[in-house]
Design a protein around this motif. Structure first.
Motif, mmCIF file in Angstrom:
data_model
loop_
_atom_site.group_PDB
_atom_site.id
_atom_site.type_symbol
_atom_site.label_atom_id
_atom_site.label_comp_id
_atom_site.label_asym_id
_atom_site.label_seq_id
_atom_site.Cartn_x
_atom_site.Cartn_y
_atom_site.Cartn_z
ATOM 1 N N ASN B 68 29.447 12.847 24.156
ATOM 2 C CA ASN B 68 29.573 12.029 25.480
ATOM 3 C C ASN B 68 28.097 11.517 25.766
ATOM 4 O O ASN B 68 28.039 10.837 26.796
ATOM 5 C CB ASN B 68 30.014 12.867 26.505
ATOM 6 C CG ASN B 68 31.557 13.039 26.255
ATOM 7 O OD1 ASN B 68 32.432 12.559 25.859
ATOM 8 N ND2 ASN B 68 31.920 14.440 26.643
ATOM 9 N N TYR B 69 27.297 11.366 24.747
ATOM 10 C CA TYR B 69 25.975 10.893 24.854
ATOM 11 C C TYR B 69 25.173 11.415 26.137
ATOM 12 O O TYR B 69 24.640 10.656 27.029
ATOM 13 C CB TYR B 69 25.931 9.076 25.038
ATOM 14 C CG TYR B 69 26.659 8.522 23.936
ATOM 15 C CD1 TYR B 69 25.829 8.233 23.096
ATOM 16 C CD2 TYR B 69 28.072 8.302 24.099
ATOM 17 C CE1 TYR B 69 26.733 7.661 21.826
ATOM 18 C CE2 TYR B 69 28.683 7.439 23.101
ATOM 19 C CZ TYR B 69 28.172 7.173 21.853
ATOM 20 O OH TYR B 69 28.597 6.639 20.769
ATOM 21 N N GLU B 70 25.422 12.891 26.199
ATOM 22 C CA GLU B 70 24.831 13.503 27.242
ATOM 23 C C GLU B 70 23.511 14.297 26.698
ATOM 24 O O GLU B 70 23.785 15.280 25.900
ATOM 25 C CB GLU B 70 25.577 14.569 28.012
ATOM 26 C CG GLU B 70 26.797 13.902 28.831
ATOM 27 C CD GLU B 70 27.897 14.897 29.192
ATOM 28 O OE1 GLU B 70 27.932 15.852 28.659
ATOM 29 O OE2 GLU B 70 28.644 14.302 29.968
ATOM 30 N N VAL B 71 22.358 13.689 27.048
ATOM 31 C CA VAL B 71 21.302 14.582 26.606
ATOM 32 C C VAL B 71 20.391 14.984 27.746
ATOM 33 O O VAL B 71 20.608 14.358 28.999
ATOM 34 C CB VAL B 71 20.224 13.736 25.703
ATOM 35 C CG1 VAL B 71 20.919 13.453 24.310
ATOM 36 C CG2 VAL B 71 19.982 12.210 26.187
ATOM 37 N N GLN B 72 19.277 16.143 27.644
ATOM 38 C CA GLN B 72 18.655 16.210 28.875
ATOM 39 C C GLN B 72 17.028 15.755 28.504
ATOM 40 O O GLN B 72 16.931 15.782 27.152
ATOM 41 C CB GLN B 72 18.348 17.946 28.977
ATOM 42 C CG GLN B 72 19.833 18.307 29.147
ATOM 43 C CD GLN B 72 19.863 19.675 29.372
ATOM 44 O OE1 GLN B 72 18.506 20.445 29.515
ATOM 45 N NE2 GLN B 72 21.084 20.455 28.944
ATOM 46 N N ARG B 73 16.156 15.928 29.299
ATOM 47 C CA ARG B 73 14.695 15.401 28.978
ATOM 48 C C ARG B 73 14.546 16.649 28.311
ATOM 49 O O ARG B 73 14.555 17.929 28.578
ATOM 50 C CB ARG B 73 14.159 15.491 30.343
ATOM 51 C CG ARG B 73 14.616 13.954 31.368
ATOM 52 C CD ARG B 73 13.843 14.000 32.558
ATOM 53 N NE ARG B 73 14.371 13.099 33.189
ATOM 54 C CZ ARG B 73 15.013 13.382 33.969
ATOM 55 N NH1 ARG B 73 15.527 14.470 34.235
ATOM 56 N NH2 ARG B 73 15.865 12.384 34.741
ATOM 57 N N GLY B 74 13.646 16.398 27.197
ATOM 58 C CA GLY B 74 13.009 17.518 26.506
ATOM 59 C C GLY B 74 13.648 18.089 25.029
ATOM 60 O O GLY B 74 13.355 18.817 24.076
ATOM 61 N N ASP B 75 15.166 17.474 24.868
ATOM 62 C CA ASP B 75 15.725 17.630 23.857
ATOM 63 C C ASP B 75 15.144 17.110 22.810
ATOM 64 O O ASP B 75 14.961 15.993 22.912
ATOM 65 C CB ASP B 75 17.329 17.125 24.074
ATOM 66 C CG ASP B 75 18.041 18.177 24.769
ATOM 67 O OD1 ASP B 75 17.861 19.244 24.928
ATOM 68 O OD2 ASP B 75 19.281 17.687 25.206
ATOM 69 N N ILE B 76 15.414 17.758 21.497
ATOM 70 C CA ILE B 76 14.970 17.153 20.187
ATOM 71 C C ILE B 76 16.333 16.297 19.689
ATOM 72 O O ILE B 76 17.027 17.099 19.775
ATOM 73 C CB ILE B 76 14.231 18.065 19.362
ATOM 74 C CG1 ILE B 76 13.090 18.697 19.864
ATOM 75 C CG2 ILE B 76 13.848 17.287 17.858
ATOM 76 C CD1 ILE B 76 12.331 19.630 18.997
ATOM 77 N N VAL B 77 15.987 15.251 19.414
ATOM 78 C CA VAL B 77 17.236 14.268 19.122
ATOM 79 C C VAL B 77 16.860 13.422 17.841
ATOM 80 O O VAL B 77 15.824 13.243 17.457
ATOM 81 C CB VAL B 77 17.983 13.380 19.914
ATOM 82 C CG1 VAL B 77 18.559 13.980 21.488
ATOM 83 C CG2 VAL B 77 16.919 12.334 20.548
ATOM 84 N N SER B 78 18.015 12.975 16.976
ATOM 85 C CA SER B 78 17.667 12.581 15.786
ATOM 86 C C SER B 78 18.404 11.285 16.100
ATOM 87 O O SER B 78 19.565 11.019 16.879
ATOM 88 C CB SER B 78 18.276 12.905 14.554
ATOM 89 O OG SER B 78 19.618 13.002 14.594
ATOM 90 N N LEU B 79 17.981 9.980 15.764
ATOM 91 C CA LEU B 79 18.570 8.351 16.019
ATOM 92 C C LEU B 79 18.368 7.722 14.874
ATOM 93 O O LEU B 79 17.465 7.696 14.116
ATOM 94 C CB LEU B 79 18.248 7.979 17.176
ATOM 95 C CG LEU B 79 16.904 8.630 18.316
ATOM 96 C CD1 LEU B 79 15.745 7.614 17.739
ATOM 97 C CD2 LEU B 79 17.148 8.421 19.725
ATOM 98 N N VAL B 80 19.188 6.657 14.871
ATOM 99 C CA VAL B 80 18.734 5.567 13.821
ATOM 100 C C VAL B 80 17.658 4.785 14.376
ATOM 101 O O VAL B 80 17.670 4.304 15.441
ATOM 102 C CB VAL B 80 20.068 4.800 13.710
ATOM 103 C CG1 VAL B 80 19.802 3.466 12.833
ATOM 104 C CG2 VAL B 80 21.382 5.626 13.649
#
Lengths: 166, 175
Positions: B68-80
């Motif tokens: 649901n596109y829910e992220v928090q500040r500080g998360d490590i994410v991968s993106l295009v």
């Protein structure tokens, strides 16, 4: 008796998972049916027309200028937009609306595309949120399925003067 | 001979059946639930790839938690990558939509992250190609959230959300 019911339940569950996964792969990699809403692509696509979109050319990076694409809305990732590609990376596009006297031109940055609706007066597109990253494009619309009187490939852009030739 | 043919046909049938179950299920699982990926480059040092070039970490990417596109500040994410759609980048989320952030080397000193966008940065400032170069990125480019380091085994650990204190947003969005 119990075993029978359990076996049937498991078989049903297995079939559900299998066909769900096949459907996911088909919709993700091959293409799907899209119902368009909104006036931004008139007169090429009217409100609530049903079109077929294919996702292969998006995966193989063969989107061309003039194609109509389905993309995720850059300002709201849960909704989709349906627009025409006016410029690819490195192209010069006119960023001002057609009624403006002063024409402002700019270049599309690397990895982005410039999207515009065919109905220039009633379309929220790259002229309001800027170039769109290529990664947001989900598929290319290739032909219209409904209404049947209009079945077939889509018409060329009525604003083809805005697509610059190189 | 007929028996031989029947055997071959049965074998092919079983193979096809298994194939049409295994491949879609695997692809869907990797697309929707989780996959693993190797981290290249030094942009996330010291959290990932601390050893430099000799070893590269393998991380577990969780797709399910960001459906649901829910992220928090500080998360490590991968993106295009917005600059090169064929490439995936791995960064830390610094600010969410509506936050005002002080940038490091962007063309504007202060940026309000627009709707549907996030601000991502690598942990290794100056060696990272991140939002300070290309600006806020659209949430639609989000690919997955990195939750664990799987390899090398001595570095097996969870990756908790961790926001560097000096990179707190100046003004958080009023909820």
């Amino acid at each position: 008796m119990l075993w029978d019911v359990m076996g049937k339940t498991f078989r049903l569950l297995g079939y559900t998972i299998q066909y769900g996964c096949i459907a996911h792969c088909a919709f993700e990699y091959l293409g799907g049916i899209v119902v368009c809403s909104g006036p931004s692509m008139e007169p090429t696509i009217q409100n609530s027309d049903i079109v077929f979109s294919e996702h292969l050319s998006c995966h193989f990076y063969s989107i061309q200028k003039g194609d109509i694409v389905v993309a995720k809305n850059p300002t709201d990732p849960k909704s989709n937009i349906c627009k025409r590609v006016i410029g690819l990376e490195g192209d010069k596009v006119c960023t001002s609306s057609p009624s403006d006297f002063v024409k402002i031109h700019s270049y599309v940055p690397k990895g982005h595309v410039w999207l515009e609706g065919d109905n220039l007066r009633n379309s929220a597109d790259s002229r309001c949120y800027g170039p769109v990253p290529y990664g947001l494009i989900k598929g290319r619309i290739c032909f219209k399925l409904w209404p049947l009187t209009d079945f077939g490939f889509l018409r060329a852009s009525p604003n083809s003067h805005r697509i610059c030739k190189d | 001979m007929a028996q031989m043919q029947g055997f071959g046909r049965r074998y092919i049938k079983a193979f096809l059946k298994g194939f049409f179950v295994a491949v879609p299920v695997t692809v869907t699982f990797l697309d929707r639930v989780a996959c693993i990926a190797r981290v290249e480059g030094s942009s996330m040092q010291p959290s990932l790839n601390p050893g430099g070039k000799q070893v590269s970490d393998i991380v577990l990417l969780n797709h399910w938690s960001i459906r649901n596109y829910e992220v928090q500040r500080g998360d490590i994410v991968s993106l295009v990558s917005p600059r090169n759609p064929e490439q995936k980048i791995i960064k830390r989320v610094i600010a969410l939509e509506g936050d005002i952030i002080k940038t490091i080397s962007y063309k504007k000193r202060y940026v309000k992250v627009p709707d549907g966008h996030i601000w991502v940065e690598g942990d290794h400032h100056g060696h990272s190609f991140d939002s300070n170069a290309f600006g806020p990125v659209s949430l639609g480019l989000l690919h997955a959230r990195a939750t664990h380091i799987l390899w090398p085994p001595e570095r097996w650990q969870k990756l908790p959300p961790k926001l560097p204190p000096e990179r707190q947003p100046l003004q958080k969005e009023q909820v």
